[in-house]
Design a protein around this motif. Structure first.
Motif, PDB file in Angstrom:
ATOM      1  N   VAL A  97      49.355  32.909  36.807  1.00 26.18           N
ATOM      2  CA  VAL A  97      50.243  32.883  38.072  1.00 26.18           C
ATOM      3  C   VAL A  97      50.142  31.524  38.719  1.00 26.18           C
ATOM      4  O   VAL A  97      48.992  31.149  38.892  1.00 26.18           O
ATOM      5  N   SER A 130      49.462  39.407  34.816  1.00 30.24           N
ATOM      6  CA  SER A 130      50.033  38.134  34.179  1.00 30.24           C
ATOM      7  C   SER A 130      49.030  37.401  33.734  1.00 30.24           C
ATOM      8  O   SER A 130      47.863  37.369  34.337  1.00 30.24           O
ATOM      9  N   ASP A 131      49.248  36.742  32.548  1.00 31.09           N
ATOM     10  CA  ASP A 131      48.181  35.640  32.119  1.00 31.09           C
ATOM     11  C   ASP A 131      48.054  34.609  33.149  1.00 31.09           C
ATOM     12  O   ASP A 131      46.762  34.254  33.207  1.00 31.09           O
ATOM     13  N   THR A 189      43.583  37.077  35.389  1.00 30.17           N
ATOM     14  CA  THR A 189      44.804  36.286  35.726  1.00 30.17           C
ATOM     15  C   THR A 189      44.416  34.956  36.092  1.00 30.17           C
ATOM     16  O   THR A 189      43.699  34.843  37.174  1.00 30.17           O
ATOM     17  N   TYR A 190      44.543  33.850  35.232  1.00 35.23           N
ATOM     18  CA  TYR A 190      44.373  32.349  35.486  1.00 35.23           C
ATOM     19  C   TYR A 190      45.433  31.954  36.711  1.00 35.23           C
ATOM     20  O   TYR A 190      46.655  32.173  36.598  1.00 35.23           O
ATOM     21  N   GLN A 191      44.878  31.732  37.920  1.00 31.95           N
ATOM     22  CA  GLN A 191      45.741  31.210  38.998  1.00 31.95           C
ATOM     23  C   GLN A 191      45.535  29.689  39.257  1.00 31.95           C
ATOM     24  O   GLN A 191      44.607  29.320  39.255  1.00 31.95           O
ATOM     25  N   SER A 225      43.194  41.710  39.658  1.00 34.58           N
ATOM     26  CA  SER A 225      43.761  41.144  38.413  1.00 34.58           C
ATOM     27  C   SER A 225      42.565  40.103  38.180  1.00 34.58           C
ATOM     28  O   SER A 225      42.986  38.814  38.032  1.00 34.58           O
TER      29      SER A 225
END
Length: 548
Positions: free
Chosen positions: A76, A73-74, A102-104, A99
């Protein structure tokens, strides 16, 4: 852009998360909501065993499976309370491993209450205030490749530096009116061990909420209780003490929208912090719309004794209110003062008298919240609480909670100043040690013993810090009887809002629930409409002849 939002809690109710998920889905088409239900909230077996709340723990294989379902995902975004913070940390760390791009983002209650902990996770950002408008600004800059680290209501990890931004103004009533209805039955996913994230089905809702729908109409609380997480919200913005809510029309349409997708929804529970603090005129408008367009029972949680007014109860009961839940917490004035809760015992008793007058004819017996196992309490404080409940007008039931200290509250500070080990008393607020003082609460929820017997029982009560014998088998018996009594009170009026599972659904499909509500549920007459308060208006002065 693919965004996945993750709710971690017992069950799938998640009122705040559902509001946020609907908003993000509006501004980003490729958005998916995922629920990690660590323990079904209303599990009957867990209730009997006293193990509700012992969630937030999963095996490494499950954590890996959850992370695999989020990978790629981009963005989350997580939402969790403090009880699930450790689990959230682990999922974030595992997703970062598999990942890394992925920006969290971590949002929800825990980052607001304890941002110092949340920002130590391997996240890019945490949301420390209201999320909707802040995330909209963040997402616009993120899509365009611009710097996002100035976004208000967010903290950011930037290398070795933490960027702490100021807060946006709280949403106004008009702005709340523009928000989409909470996401409910619109393609959500739920995690199942060995299966990963799968489509959420009607059965998941029935297993969690029975025939009930849970929501919030208002936000804010005028109180500043030391144990409550709201104190952190108020510290961030004192205006949080004001009650804010969209129109009555908005909340009626929200419920109608949910029922259009799930016709089995036959009862609504409002989990507002202070529903009864809403002015009478607005409650009256709500009641009239509810009666005309919905006509189903509803419950009001978060009732504060100071705001229990007979006229409000009359108009809401006429509309369909069939039960309430009120916070008492303690019957000791000393402990109420310690909690900074301005609800003296006399006011609690007066509120209980009003509430009891509607039950059992119109209401299911009310539920009163009680906090036990406070290490500050003396034996007399425990006795004072038991005596207050002994004197309360009946019928009623009790929601009993073992004290859990929320980080960054005034209660935490007070406990630490007294040298109390907070971790030792904050494990699980549903686990009630079977001491005599606690067991007598279950007794009172079932019956009022004769005074002579009650006096003898009180002699065996001790403060929670005093070494004393525990009675686990008796505790299980009393808890079972207590839960059976609660279930019977609901079944008497075909209310399956707190009874999970398919039994209520079958009764609804057979038409018995609707028939009972229409034919066998008494409702009082419409109370006399209160006259509007006249406001004197002084006409403008006429211009002076010499100058006009």
């Amino acid at each position: 852009m693919q965004i996945k939002l993750v709710s971690l809690e017992d069950g799938i109710t998640s009122c705040g998360f559902r509001k946020m998920a609907a908003y993000v889905a509006r501004i980003n088409e490729d958005t998916e909501s995922c629920y990690v239900s660590t323990n079904r909230y209303r599990s009957v077996l867990n209730g009997i065993k006293g193990t509700l709340g012992e969630a937030g723990m999963m095996h490494d294989e499950e954590i890996d499976e959850i992370a695999q379902g989020l990978a790629g995902s981009d963005i989350v975004g997580y939402s969790s309370m403090t009880g699930y913070a450790a689990l959230t940390h682990k999922i974030i760390a595992r997703l970062r491993e598999i990942s890394p791009d992925t920006y969290q983002i971590w949002g929800g209650i825990h980052p607001i209450i304890q941002p110092e902990d949340a920002i130590t996770a391997d996240v890019d950002a945490i949301c420390v205030g209201e999320g909707e408008f802040a995330f909209s600004e963040f997402l616009e800059n993120f899509r365009d490749g611009r710097d996002v680290t100035a976004t208000k209501n967010f903290w950011f990890n930037r290398g070795d530096e933490v960027v702490r931004n100021h807060f946006l103004a709280l949403m106004t009533r008009d702005e709340m009116e523009t928000l989409p209805f909470p996401q409910y039955g619109e393609g959500e996913k739920i995690y199942r061990a060995t299966e990963g994230f799968v489509d959420m089905k009607v059965g998941d809702y029935v297993a969690n909420d029975g025939l009930g729908y849970t929501t919030l109409w208002s936000i804010g609380c005028p109180f500043h209780c030391a144990y409550c997480g709201n104190t952190k919200f108020i510290a961030n913005d004192p205006k949080y003490k004001r009650i804010r809510h969209p129109s009555a029309r908005y909340i009626i349409d929200e419920v109608k929208s949910a029922r259009a997708r799930f016709p089995h929804l036959s009862q609504v529970s409002f989990h507002d912090d202070s529903f009864m603090a809403i002015p009478y005129r607005e409650l009256e408008e709500f009641a009239e719309l509810w009666k005309a367009e919905l006509g189903i029972p509803f419950a009001v949680y978060g009732v504060i004794p100071n705001y229990v007014k007979r006229n409000k109860f009359e108009v809401l009961t006429w509309a369909g209110m069939n039960r309430v839940r009120m916070g008492i917490q303690s019957g000791s004035q000393d402990i109420l003062d310690f909690y900074k809760r301005p609800t003296p015992p006399a006011k609690i008793l007066a509120a209980g008298e009003v509430i009891a007058s509607f039950s059992p004819k119109y209401h299911i017996p009310p539920a009163y919240d009680i906090i036990v196992d406070n290490p500050v309490e003396t034996r007399q404080d425990v006795v004072d609480t038991l005596e207050l409940l002994y004197e309360m007008d009946r019928p009623y039931t009790l929601f009993i909670y073992s004290l859990k200290v929320i980080p960054n509250t005034e209660l935490e500070k007070a406990m630490r100043e007294r040298g109390i080990d907070i971790e030792e008393i904050s494990a699980n607020y549903f686990a009630i040690p079977p001491r005599v003082g606690n067991l007598l609460l279950y007794v009172l929820a079932l019956v009022r013993p004769p005074r002579w017997l009650w006096k003898r029982l009180l002699k065996r009560v001790e403060a929670s810090t005093t070494p004393q014998k525990e009675y686990p088998r008796l505790g299980m018996v009393l808890r079972t009887l207590y839960l059976m009594r609660r279930a019977a009170d609901h079944l008497r009026v075909m209310d399956f809002s707190v009874i999970p599972g398919w039994t209520g659904y079958v009764f609804w499909r057979l038409g018995l629930v609707g028939l009972w509500q229409k034919r066998f549920t008494p409702r009082p007459e419409r109370p006399v409409k209160e006259p509007a308060v006249a406001v004197a208006v002084t006409p403008p002065a006429l211009p002076d002849a010499a100058t006009g």
